[in-house]
Scaffold this motif. Sequence first.
Motif, PDB file in Angstrom:
ATOM      1  N   ARG A  82       1.063  -1.093  -0.003  1.00 48.29           N
ATOM      2  CA  ARG A  82      -0.158   0.292   0.118  1.00 48.29           C
ATOM      3  C   ARG A  82       0.828   1.264  -0.094  1.00 48.29           C
ATOM      4  NH1 ARG A  82      -5.305   0.843   2.318  1.00 48.29           N
ATOM      5  NH2 ARG A  82      -5.866   2.901   1.663  1.00 48.29           N
ATOM      6  N   LEU A  83       2.153   1.229   0.572  1.00 45.37           N
ATOM      7  CA  LEU A  83       2.803   2.253   0.998  1.00 45.37           C
ATOM      8  C   LEU A  83       4.035   2.333  -0.037  1.00 45.37           C
ATOM      9  CD1 LEU A  83       2.785   2.826   4.719  1.00 45.37           C
ATOM     10  CD2 LEU A  83       1.224   3.776   2.949  1.00 45.37           C
ATOM     11  N   VAL A  84       3.719   1.633  -1.245  1.00 46.77           N
ATOM     12  CA  VAL A  84       5.112   1.434  -1.886  1.00 46.77           C
ATOM     13  C   VAL A  84       5.882   2.827  -2.672  1.00 46.77           C
ATOM     14  CG1 VAL A  84       3.814   1.077  -4.102  1.00 46.77           C
ATOM     15  CG2 VAL A  84       6.070   0.175  -3.967  1.00 46.77           C
ATOM     16  N   ARG A  85       4.610   3.830  -2.663  1.00 48.14           N
ATOM     17  CA  ARG A  85       5.596   5.002  -3.374  1.00 48.14           C
ATOM     18  C   ARG A  85       6.052   5.973  -1.793  1.00 48.14           C
ATOM     19  NH1 ARG A  85       2.128   8.472  -4.770  1.00 48.14           N
ATOM     20  NH2 ARG A  85       3.476   9.774  -5.903  1.00 48.14           N
ATOM     21  N   TYR A  86       6.013   5.416  -0.719  1.00 48.64           N
ATOM     22  CA  TYR A  86       6.436   6.211   0.359  1.00 48.64           C
ATOM     23  C   TYR A  86       7.621   5.849   1.051  1.00 48.64           C
ATOM     24  CZ  TYR A  86       1.827   8.372  -0.517  1.00 48.64           C
ATOM     25  OH  TYR A  86       0.667   8.924  -0.986  1.00 48.64           O
ATOM     26  N   ASN A  87       8.426   6.538   1.675  1.00 49.04           N
ATOM     27  CA  ASN A  87       9.234   6.209   3.106  1.00 49.04           C
ATOM     28  C   ASN A  87       8.554   6.179   4.060  1.00 49.04           C
ATOM     29  OD1 ASN A  87      11.471   6.079   0.881  1.00 49.04           O
ATOM     30  ND2 ASN A  87      11.311   8.344   0.918  1.00 49.04           N
ATOM     31  N   TYR A  88       8.764   5.177   4.756  1.00 49.78           N
ATOM     32  CA  TYR A  88       7.973   4.900   6.057  1.00 49.78           C
ATOM     33  C   TYR A  88       8.638   4.024   6.939  1.00 49.78           C
ATOM     34  CZ  TYR A  88       6.368   0.565   4.541  1.00 49.78           C
ATOM     35  OH  TYR A  88       6.381  -0.833   4.291  1.00 49.78           O
ATOM     36  N   GLN A  89       8.079   4.257   8.342  1.00 48.35           N
ATOM     37  CA  GLN A  89       8.701   3.308   9.242  1.00 48.35           C
ATOM     38  C   GLN A  89       7.433   3.091  10.240  1.00 48.35           C
ATOM     39  OE1 GLN A  89      12.468   4.583  10.973  1.00 48.35           O
ATOM     40  NE2 GLN A  89      11.742   3.436  12.980  1.00 48.35           N
ATOM     41  N   ILE A  90       7.424   1.639  10.534  1.00 55.48           N
ATOM     42  CA  ILE A  90       6.431   1.060  11.405  1.00 55.48           C
ATOM     43  C   ILE A  90       7.008   1.437  12.857  1.00 55.48           C
ATOM     44  CG2 ILE A  90       5.150  -0.674  12.390  1.00 55.48           C
ATOM     45  CD1 ILE A  90       5.059  -1.977   9.562  1.00 55.48           C
ATOM     46  N   THR A  91       6.576   2.271  13.519  1.00 56.39           N
ATOM     47  CA  THR A  91       7.005   2.605  15.097  1.00 56.39           C
ATOM     48  C   THR A  91       6.394   1.743  15.937  1.00 56.39           C
ATOM     49  OG1 THR A  91       5.469   4.347  15.186  1.00 56.39           O
ATOM     50  CG2 THR A  91       7.367   5.224  14.216  1.00 56.39           C
ATOM     51  N   GLU A  92       5.127   1.283  15.803  1.00 52.05           N
ATOM     52  CA  GLU A  92       4.625   0.517  17.097  1.00 52.05           C
ATOM     53  C   GLU A  92       3.744  -0.481  16.222  1.00 52.05           C
ATOM     54  OE1 GLU A  92       3.920   3.260  20.361  1.00 52.05           O
ATOM     55  OE2 GLU A  92       2.365   1.821  20.982  1.00 52.05           O
ATOM     56  N   GLN A  93       3.467  -1.498  16.972  1.00 48.61           N
ATOM     57  CA  GLN A  93       2.403  -2.407  16.543  1.00 48.61           C
ATOM     58  C   GLN A  93       1.956  -3.235  17.788  1.00 48.61           C
ATOM     59  OE1 GLN A  93       4.548  -5.156  13.989  1.00 48.61           O
ATOM     60  NE2 GLN A  93       5.029  -6.371  15.827  1.00 48.61           N
ATOM     61  N   SER A  94       0.727  -3.733  17.674  1.00 48.24           N
ATOM     62  CA  SER A  94      -0.049  -4.414  18.689  1.00 48.24           C
ATOM     63  C   SER A  94      -1.312  -5.085  18.328  1.00 48.24           C
ATOM     64  CB  SER A  94      -0.451  -3.643  20.140  1.00 48.24           C
ATOM     65  OG  SER A  94      -1.167  -2.501  19.569  1.00 48.24           O
ATOM     66  N   ASN A  95      -1.389  -6.102  18.996  1.00 45.95           N
ATOM     67  CA  ASN A  95      -2.882  -6.751  18.514  1.00 45.95           C
ATOM     68  C   ASN A  95      -3.626  -7.403  19.603  1.00 45.95           C
ATOM     69  OD1 ASN A  95      -0.951  -9.125  19.155  1.00 45.95           O
ATOM     70  ND2 ASN A  95      -2.410 -10.449  17.941  1.00 45.95           N
ATOM     71  N   ASP A  96      -4.799  -7.078  19.538  1.00 53.02           N
ATOM     72  CA  ASP A  96      -5.467  -7.617  20.621  1.00 53.02           C
ATOM     73  C   ASP A  96      -6.175  -9.058  20.632  1.00 53.02           C
ATOM     74  OD1 ASP A  96      -7.900  -7.390  18.873  1.00 53.02           O
ATOM     75  OD2 ASP A  96      -8.417  -5.557  19.414  1.00 53.02           O
ATOM     76  N   PRO A  97      -6.893  -9.533  21.596  1.00 51.57           N
ATOM     77  CA  PRO A  97      -7.419 -10.840  21.526  1.00 51.57           C
ATOM     78  C   PRO A  97      -8.448 -11.081  20.458  1.00 51.57           C
ATOM     79  CG  PRO A  97      -7.473 -10.195  23.735  1.00 51.57           C
ATOM     80  CD  PRO A  97      -6.997  -8.857  22.976  1.00 51.57           C
ATOM     81  N   ALA A  98      -9.162 -10.063  19.972  1.00 52.39           N
ATOM     82  CA  ALA A  98     -10.031  -9.947  18.659  1.00 52.39           C
ATOM     83  C   ALA A  98      -9.446 -10.354  17.417  1.00 52.39           C
ATOM     84  CB  ALA A  98     -10.998  -8.949  18.721  1.00 52.39           C
ATOM     85  N   GLU A  99      -8.045 -10.434  17.504  1.00 52.65           N
ATOM     86  CA  GLU A  99      -7.078 -10.575  16.435  1.00 52.65           C
ATOM     87  C   GLU A  99      -6.866  -9.480  15.423  1.00 52.65           C
ATOM     88  OE1 GLU A  99      -8.515 -15.277  16.277  1.00 52.65           O
ATOM     89  OE2 GLU A  99      -7.717 -14.603  14.420  1.00 52.65           O
ATOM     90  N   GLU A 100      -7.308  -8.423  16.023  1.00 51.66           N
ATOM     91  CA  GLU A 100      -7.194  -7.088  15.147  1.00 51.66           C
ATOM     92  C   GLU A 100      -5.544  -6.633  15.440  1.00 51.66           C
ATOM     93  OE1 GLU A 100      -8.955  -2.586  14.838  1.00 51.66           O
ATOM     94  OE2 GLU A 100     -10.410  -4.539  15.431  1.00 51.66           O
ATOM     95  N   TRP A 101      -4.765  -6.179  14.584  1.00 53.01           N
ATOM     96  CA  TRP A 101      -3.603  -5.662  14.739  1.00 53.01           C
ATOM     97  C   TRP A 101      -3.546  -4.161  14.368  1.00 53.01           C
ATOM     98  CZ3 TRP A 101       1.113  -7.916  15.692  1.00 53.01           C
ATOM     99  CH2 TRP A 101       1.085  -9.210  15.856  1.00 53.01           C
TER     100      TRP A 101
END
Lengths: 321, 190
Positions: free
Chosen positions: A264-283
């Motif tokens: 999705r972000l192929v045209r951008y310079n980005y960085q994932i700074t944080e991630q988490s997921n909940d028991p409902a399996e949503e990231w």
Amino acid sequence: MNCNEMRELLSPYIDSLLEDEQAKEVSNHLTSCVSCKKIYDELQDITLLLNQSEELEVPEAFEQRLRESINLVRNEGLQKTGKDAFVKKRNRWRMASSIAAIFAVGILSYGVYNEVISPVSESLRGADQLGSAYVEDHAEQKESLMTDGKADGLHNGMLSGDNQDRSVSSMESNSATAPKNASNDSRKESLDNTVSSTNTKEDFEVSLRAAESDASDPESGSQHSILADSIPGLQPPIDGDYVSSQGVQNTTDNQFYRQLIKERLVRYNYQITEQSNDPAEEWLFKVFIFTDQDGNTYNNEILITGKDGEIHVENNENMRL
Amino acid sequence: MLLDQTEKYLIKNAISGDEKSFEALISGCHKKAYNIAFRYLRNEEDALDALQESYIKIYKYLDKFKGDCKFETWVYRIIVNTCNDMLRKNSKLKNTDSIYKIEDEKETILEIPDLSQAPEKVYDRKEEANRILDCLERLSQNQKEIIILRDIQGFTYEEIGEILQCTIGTVKSRLSRSRLKLREIYLEQI
């Protein structure tokens, strides 16, 4: 000095690069030798004509063309390292799961062979010890990596692909050499002998630890470190607050959503700074967008959620991603 | 030196990804770099291709610049190498023997055209310059290269030595041979 020797000196003479004595000799010779004088005049004329060649202006359109190429190179460098690391990690995970399977079969065979149940339970307890020893060692290793400055966010993102590969592989070899004091080596040794098709000993050790710690301790930090390795230049967040309730399956989901984000972000310079997921399996991913490949600067954070195999970009009004 | 410090500062920033610093670094040698490429390759499109390819190499390998010469010297070195690579791919140049070749032992020159007295042909200065530029194509790559750097771009012998990574003595002898050869070829054209 004869005429042949003289002619070798005409060029530096034209450029006033002869010592005084030599220059005088040439000058005297030229007053008396018609053919050398002719050659000298012709050389000088040619040199003068070349000197007067027009100096051209660089076409204006070139600036834009160069900027686009540099951006392409930068994005290719980021993507290549990301892709290579992703493939490496995916393959390593596959290897880890097969090793875990072999390990399980090995334990059962051992128990059946001896016709005694207790060695099997002892072996399982040993695996736990191995796993927790690794977690302990690796926690220290993780800390030293974070303060090391090797994975330095945007800066690494701007480096050439070679540099990124080096920084990723140096992180990998660091984690590979960490837990040398693991106990209960007998099964590990047999696995060492069995799995001879792994790329390197280090790869195998990382996979083994990944399999063991995933099996024995779902909330170990090892999963995080593997993920960190896959993202070029990612600085592991300081709090390290990842919740992974389903071990191996979560790793796959996470990688899947990261891949969608990358596309999705192929045209951008980005960085994932944080991630988490909940028991409902949503990231939930926090993504910092620096620039795009046209050179536009954003410096904005967006949120991306991943659920049911799809990603969704939150607060997208400013970014129009 | 202040200039060196600025250069180091810009290089450090450019390695960290600052585009503006990279542009500032190359802006100082941009025009000369283009002209070197243009004289080498003789058309705008090829020259721009060479320039772009060179700048991309410079961008990618900026962290490998050792600082053992001026930054722009390093740029010109890369331009020269890129142009040579392009020429090698595209064509092979031959040396031709000239009737004006000066023998070692004897000097039997059939005819000496006198440039200053040629009543039948009036040479426009610009036309002459173009003729000489055409003649460059008949030199070997080494010979052409040194003529471009010295006589067209005006680099000193020291600078040429740094760009081509050879001694000043080599620059001197190469330049001398190249100029004499160019003269032979040019006189044949008339």
